[in-house]
Design a protein around this motif. Sequence first.
Motif, PDB file in Angstrom:
ATOM      1  N   THR A  52     107.115 133.208  31.835  1.00 51.17           N
ATOM      2  CA  THR A  52     107.089 131.745  31.794  1.00 51.17           C
ATOM      3  C   THR A  52     105.848 131.164  32.471  1.00 51.17           C
ATOM      4  O   THR A  52     105.278 130.189  31.997  1.00 51.17           O
ATOM      5  CB  THR A  52     108.343 131.179  32.497  1.00 51.17           C
ATOM      6  N   ILE A  53     105.441 131.763  33.575  1.00 52.24           N
ATOM      7  CA  ILE A  53     104.331 131.263  34.379  1.00 52.24           C
ATOM      8  C   ILE A  53     103.053 131.980  33.933  1.00 52.24           C
ATOM      9  O   ILE A  53     103.065 133.203  33.750  1.00 52.24           O
ATOM     10  CB  ILE A  53     104.612 131.527  35.877  1.00 52.24           C
ATOM     11  N   PRO A  54     101.936 131.263  33.777  1.00 53.91           N
ATOM     12  CA  PRO A  54     100.680 131.913  33.402  1.00 53.91           C
ATOM     13  C   PRO A  54     100.290 133.011  34.407  1.00 53.91           C
ATOM     14  O   PRO A  54     100.508 132.855  35.618  1.00 53.91           O
ATOM     15  CB  PRO A  54      99.655 130.786  33.418  1.00 53.91           C
ATOM     16  N   VAL A  55      99.693 134.078  33.921  1.00 54.52           N
ATOM     17  CA  VAL A  55      99.410 135.242  34.754  1.00 54.52           C
ATOM     18  C   VAL A  55      98.492 134.904  35.934  1.00 54.52           C
ATOM     19  O   VAL A  55      98.718 135.390  37.042  1.00 54.52           O
ATOM     20  CB  VAL A  55      98.843 136.418  33.923  1.00 54.52           C
ATOM     21  N   GLY A  56      97.487 134.084  35.736  1.00 51.26           N
ATOM     22  CA  GLY A  56      96.586 133.742  36.838  1.00 51.26           C
ATOM     23  C   GLY A  56      97.304 133.033  37.962  1.00 51.26           C
ATOM     24  O   GLY A  56      97.118 133.347  39.140  1.00 51.26           O
ATOM     25  N   THR A  57      98.142 132.092  37.611  1.00 48.62           N
ATOM     26  CA  THR A  57      98.920 131.350  38.605  1.00 48.62           C
ATOM     27  C   THR A  57      99.974 132.245  39.243  1.00 48.62           C
ATOM     28  O   THR A  57     100.092 132.302  40.472  1.00 48.62           O
ATOM     29  CB  THR A  57      99.602 130.129  37.952  1.00 48.62           C
ATOM     30  N   GLY A  58     100.749 132.933  38.423  1.00 50.90           N
ATOM     31  CA  GLY A  58     101.838 133.760  38.933  1.00 50.90           C
ATOM     32  C   GLY A  58     101.356 134.863  39.854  1.00 50.90           C
ATOM     33  O   GLY A  58     101.910 135.072  40.942  1.00 50.90           O
ATOM     34  N   GLY A  96      96.769 126.726  49.209  1.00 53.30           N
ATOM     35  CA  GLY A  96      96.393 127.189  47.879  1.00 53.30           C
ATOM     36  C   GLY A  96      97.593 127.537  47.020  1.00 53.30           C
ATOM     37  O   GLY A  96      97.645 127.194  45.830  1.00 53.30           O
ATOM     38  N   ILE A  97      98.590 128.181  47.594  1.00 48.30           N
ATOM     39  CA  ILE A  97      99.816 128.530  46.861  1.00 48.30           C
ATOM     40  C   ILE A  97     100.532 127.262  46.404  1.00 48.30           C
ATOM     41  O   ILE A  97     100.933 127.137  45.247  1.00 48.30           O
ATOM     42  CB  ILE A  97     100.747 129.406  47.731  1.00 48.30           C
ATOM     43  N   VAL A  98     100.689 126.319  47.318  1.00 47.71           N
ATOM     44  CA  VAL A  98     101.345 125.052  46.979  1.00 47.71           C
ATOM     45  C   VAL A  98     100.547 124.318  45.909  1.00 47.71           C
ATOM     46  O   VAL A  98     101.112 123.767  44.951  1.00 47.71           O
ATOM     47  CB  VAL A  98     101.535 124.175  48.239  1.00 47.71           C
ATOM     48  N   GLY A  99      99.240 124.338  46.032  1.00 46.81           N
ATOM     49  CA  GLY A  99      98.394 123.696  45.028  1.00 46.81           C
ATOM     50  C   GLY A  99      98.548 124.317  43.654  1.00 46.81           C
ATOM     51  O   GLY A  99      98.621 123.620  42.634  1.00 46.81           O
ATOM     52  N   LEU A 100      98.615 125.645  43.599  1.00 54.53           N
ATOM     53  CA  LEU A 100      98.818 126.312  42.305  1.00 54.53           C
ATOM     54  C   LEU A 100     100.145 125.915  41.676  1.00 54.53           C
ATOM     55  O   LEU A 100     100.238 125.714  40.480  1.00 54.53           O
ATOM     56  CB  LEU A 100      98.737 127.827  42.471  1.00 54.53           C
TER      57      LEU A 100
END
Length: 104
Positions: A52-58, A96-100
Amino acid sequence: MAWLVLVVSGILETVWAIALDRSSGFTRPLPTAVFGVALLLSMAGLGYALRTIPVGTGYAVWVGIGAVGTALVGMFALGESASLPRIICLLLVIVGIVGLKYFH
């Protein structure tokens, strides 16, 4: 649901990283077993979330949670340095995690 699984998988990354350290090169059976189980569950959860989540973000979120969690365990339970610059850097990773997640 995918985000919850991803967060739990990131926490499991912390578990397997600490267990890997405690296994002393896979010479201690219990930490080695914890490492293996946590690694499999963490990877399975990451795989599920990436449907469900894009690989770069996940992947970035998964690694970030694991890295921050492992560093915190190191600081609070294993006697590693808890210097102000180190804490600031960990806070930047969290931002950064929260931003993603926010800009997903």
